[in-house]
Write an enzyme that holds these catalytic residues in place. Structure first.
Site, PDB file in Angstrom:
ATOM      1  N   SER A   1       1.107  -1.323  -0.216  1.00 27.86           N
ATOM      2  CA  SER A   1      -0.283   0.121  -0.313  1.00 27.86           C
ATOM      3  C   SER A   1       0.898   1.098   0.067  1.00 27.86           C
ATOM      4  CB  SER A   1      -0.719   0.308   1.586  1.00 27.86           C
ATOM      5  OG  SER A   1      -1.253   1.190   1.244  1.00 27.86           O
TER       6      SER A   1
ATOM      7  N   TYR B   1      -2.065   0.012  10.729  1.00 30.55           N
ATOM      8  CA  TYR B   1      -2.186  -0.067   9.488  1.00 30.55           C
ATOM      9  C   TYR B   1      -0.886   0.436   8.377  1.00 30.55           C
ATOM     10  CZ  TYR B   1      -3.875  -1.174   4.327  1.00 30.55           C
ATOM     11  OH  TYR B   1      -3.616  -0.872   3.286  1.00 30.55           O
TER      12      TYR B   1
END
Length: 262
Positions: free
Chosen positions: A146, A159
């Site tokens: 990501s 995250y």
């Protein structure tokens, strides 16, 4: 001017294992690789979802099989890996985000679960299938990380930390196995609107999930990311796409997004 490179058609695609294939990017990637000629193996915890996708692909004339698998269960992953002597492609897509709390009040269990899935799950499957990827003579490991793995933002530390771990795993593996017939590709998507990512992150709160994409006319779709993965995987064997960051045009960074006013 040099010609644009095309997919390598000199070799017959083999088996492609896709984790987290029950929906979103994983399911779209399975479709893309199946269309590229790979025999796709779909894994996810939700058995009914991967079985339905395998049936869809089979009905369309592709080769597909489903396997219920929790990538954080090392014993189950090792058992799964015994079914394969050779694997051409592994797409480590299983992951996800939980919560958006600041560091001061973040839930340690959410952090632990994100690390277990995004990092340890990727480690488990990669370790278990690396011999089969090497035996193929032309293996590819894809880590779907990501943009969170490359820059931080407020409310995302858990995250972000997990995706930084996934990025470092891919980067280090590439160093350690150079000279073997296995390449390591990292695809780092930015804002992607799928049916479940934001909803899961916010514990099913649809209003909070919708705010993530508010005013953004065209976030990335799962198909956009899958197309990127399929393109990278189908480059000639000597071409390694180390890292490919893909964002929607409206997103300049993790914290700079153009939003249309209502």
């Amino acid at each position: 001017m040099p010609s644009t490179p095309h997919a390598d058609t000199s070799r017959k695609p083999g088996i492609a294992v896709v984790t987290g294939a029950s929906g979103g990017i994983g399911a779209a990637t399975a479709r893309g690789l199946a269309e590229a000629g790979y025999r796709v193996v779909l894994t996810a915890r939700r058995k009914d979802r991967v079985e339905a996708l395998a049936a869809e692909l089979t009905d369309a004339g592709h080769s597909a099989m489903a396997y219920a698998l929790d990538v954080t269960d090392r014993a189950a992953v090792d058992t799964f890996a015994t079914a394969f002597q050779k694997v051409a492609v592994l797409v480590n897509n299983a992951g996800g985000a939980l919560g958006a709390d600041p560091v001061a009040t973040g839930d340690p269990e959410d952090w632990r679960q994100m690390y277990e899935t995004n990092v340890i799950g990727t480690l488990n499957v990669t370790q278990a299938l690396l011999p089969a990827l090497t035996a193929s003579g032309d293996g590819t490991v894809v880590v779907v990380s990501s943009t969170a793995g490359h820059a931080t933002y407020e409310g995302g530390a858990g995250y972000v930390a997990a995706k930084h771990g996934a990025h470092v795993l891919a980067e280090t593996l590439r160093l350690e196995i150079v000279g073997t017939p296995v390449r390591v590709i990292e695809i780092a998507p930015g804002m992607v609107r799928t049916e479940g990512f934001a909803l899961t992150r916010f514990g099913g709160d649809a209003e909070k999930a919708a705010k993530v994409y508010a005013g953004v006319a065209e976030p990335l779709t799962a198909e956009d990311v899958a197309d990127t993965i399929t393109w990278a995987v189908t480059r000639p064997p000597h071409v390694n796409v180390d890292l490919l960051v893909v964002r929607p045009r409206a997103q300049a960074s993790n914290t700079k997004v153009h939003r249309e006013q209502p």
